[in-house]
Design a protein around this motif. Structure first.
Motif, PDB file in Angstrom:
ATOM      1  N   UNK A 165      45.952  45.970  52.867  1.00 17.27           N
ATOM      2  CA  UNK A 165      44.678  46.125  52.173  1.00 17.27           C
ATOM      3  C   UNK A 165      44.791  46.194  50.651  1.00 17.27           C
ATOM      4  N   UNK A 166      45.962  45.881  50.112  1.00 16.23           N
ATOM      5  CA  UNK A 166      46.067  45.882  48.659  1.00 16.23           C
ATOM      6  C   UNK A 166      45.386  44.643  48.098  1.00 16.23           C
ATOM      7  N   UNK A 167      44.674  44.834  47.021  1.00 20.32           N
ATOM      8  CA  UNK A 167      43.938  43.721  46.419  1.00 20.32           C
ATOM      9  C   UNK A 167      44.902  42.714  45.826  1.00 20.32           C
ATOM     10  N   UNK A 168      44.617  41.458  46.075  1.00 17.46           N
ATOM     11  CA  UNK A 168      45.430  40.382  45.526  1.00 17.46           C
ATOM     12  C   UNK A 168      44.501  39.208  45.226  1.00 17.46           C
ATOM     13  N   UNK A 169      43.890  39.232  44.073  1.00 14.04           N
ATOM     14  CA  UNK A 169      42.989  38.175  43.638  1.00 14.04           C
ATOM     15  C   UNK A 169      43.316  37.865  42.186  1.00 14.04           C
ATOM     16  N   UNK A 170      43.726  36.649  41.925  1.00 10.33           N
ATOM     17  CA  UNK A 170      44.126  36.312  40.563  1.00 10.33           C
ATOM     18  C   UNK A 170      44.134  34.802  40.369  1.00 10.33           C
TER      19      UNK A 170
END
Length: 326
Positions: free
Chosen positions: A158-163
Motif C-alpha cells: 500500500x505504499x504510494x508509488x506515482x511519479x
C-alpha cells in the motif's frame, strides 16, 4: 473507482493528478470521475478545482481525447479559484475521455486487483495515445511496452508509488494501483459497529465473523461486504488471508481469543490488532506479546467508549497501511 467505470458505461472523463510541485490537498495518483450527467466521484482538490474540471470535461465526453491542465495554486491571495486556495502548490492533471480501449485496460487492471495483486498503470505524457498496465508477473498490456525501473514484488504494501520518469525522449507517468484494503472484524458486539462503519467509509472492504446471529446481521452492519455466522474457529480456518489484509479481534471472550489469536499469529497479515489490555493479550500468548500483534489495538489517544475506540483503531490501521510510524 475502476469498478464504477466498468459498471457504468455512460460518458465519463477521468481526471488524475500526475504531478504536484509544492503542497496540495491531494497527491500524485489521486483519481476523480466526471460524468456527463454532472455526477462526480472522488475528489482532486478541496473543492476549488472541481467546477473548472467539469467544464473542461464537457469538451472531452465521447471524443477519446486527453489533455493535461496545470493549476497554480501557490498564491495565497489568488482569488481565481473561489476564496484563494493557498495550497502553495502547482498541480498538473491529466484528463481523459474513457473510451472502449481505455475501459479494456481498466478491466485488465481490475482483474489483477480482484486477485489481490497490485498492478502498474502507465501513461505517456508525451503521446497520450500510449498507455497500458503491467501485472505482478511482468505481463504488459496496452500500447506502451516498457521495462519498469523497479520490482513490483519488492514494493511495501500500500505504499504510494506515482511519479513521472523520462525514458529516452518520452515522459511516462507510472502509478501503482493496490487492491482495496480488507478488514476482518472478529466479534460483532456493539463496539464493532462504529469500527465497521468508519472503516467502510475509509475504503475498506469489511467482513464480520461471529457466532451470534442476534448481533451479527445486516441491521447492525448494513455496509459489510460479508457477514459470517458460526463456529468462529472454523470460519477463520476457511479464510485465505493475504499479506494485504488486516484483522481486529474483539470478541470479548478470552477462550475464543486464545484459539483465534494463536491461529492468526501464523498468518502473514498487514495488521493484527486485539482489543483489550496488553496484559490480557500477553496471557493469550502465554505471557509474551508477539511483535506482530498490536495490543491494545488502536492509537493511544485516551479513547473512551466505542466511537472513540473505533477512531483510535482506524488511525492505527491507516498509519500501518501508509507506512507511518506512531
Amino acid at each position: 473507482m475502476i469498478q464504477t467505470v466498468l459498471d457504468d458505461t455512460r460518458p465519463t472523463v477521468l481526471a488524475m493528478i500526475v504531478k504536484v510541485e509544492g503542497s496540495s490537498y491531494r497527491k500524485e495518483g489521486s483519481w476523480m470521475l466526471l460524468q456527463e450527467n454532472n455526477v462526480r466521484i472522488g475528489m482532486i482538490s478541496g473543492g476549488c478545482l472541481e467546477n473548472d474540471l467539469h467544464n473542461r470535461a464537457a469538451q472531452l465526453f465521447n471524443t477519446g481525447k486527453a489533455e493535461t491542465v496545470r493549476y497554480d495554486l501557490s498564491a495565497e491571495d489568488d482569488l481565481g479559484w473561489g476564496r484563494g486556495a493557498g495550497c502553495n502548490g502547482i498541480i498538473t492533471i491529466l484528463m481523459r475521455d474513457i473510451d472502449s480501449d481505455f475501459r479494456r485496460i481498466l478491466h485488465i487492471a481490475h482483474v489483477q486487483v480482484l486477485a489481490k495483486e497490485p498492478v502498474y498503470f502507465l501513461q505517456s505524457l508525451t503521446d497520450f495515445s500510449r498507455y497500458g498496465c503491467t501485472a505482478l508477473n511482468g505481463s504488459q498490456y496496452g500500447k506502451i511496452q516498457l521495462k519498469l525501473p523497479f520490482n513490483l514484488n519488492t514494493m511495501a504494501p500500500f505504499q504510494e508509488a506515482a511519479k513521472q520518469t523520462t525514458i529516452g525522449e518520452e515522459i511516462v507517468y507510472f502509478q501503482l494501483i493496490w487492491p482495496r484494503p480488507v478488514l476482518y472484524i472478529i466479534g460483532a458486539g456493539a463496539d464493532a459497529r462504529p469500527l465497521a462503519r468508519l472503516s467502510g467509509s475509509a475504503g475498506y472492504e469489511v467482513h464480520l465473523l461471529d457466532w451470534r446471529s442476534g448481533v451479527c446481521n445486516e441491521v447492525h452492519f448494513p455496509t459489510a461486504a460479508s457477514i459470517q455466522i458460526g463456529d468462529v474457529a472454523k470460519l477463520i480456518s476457511n479464510v485465505k488471508f493475504s499479506p494485504l489484509d488486516s484483522v481486529v479481534l474483539m470478541t470479548h471472550d478470552f477462550q475464543i481469543d486464545v484459539e483465534i489469536g494463536r491461529h492468526l499469529l501464523g498468518q502473514k497479515l498487514l495488521y493484527f490488532g486485539i482489543l483489550g489490555s496488553k496484559n490480557r493479550t500477553e496471557r493469550i500468548f502465554d505471557g509474551e506479546l508477539p511483535s506482530s500483534v498490536h495490543s491494545p489495538a488502536g492509537v493511544s489517544i485516551g479513547a473512551d467508549g466505542p466511537e472513540e475506540i473505533a477512531v483510535s483503531i482506524m488511525a492505527e490501521l491507516i498509519a500501518v497501511r501508509r507506512g507511518k510510524s506512531l
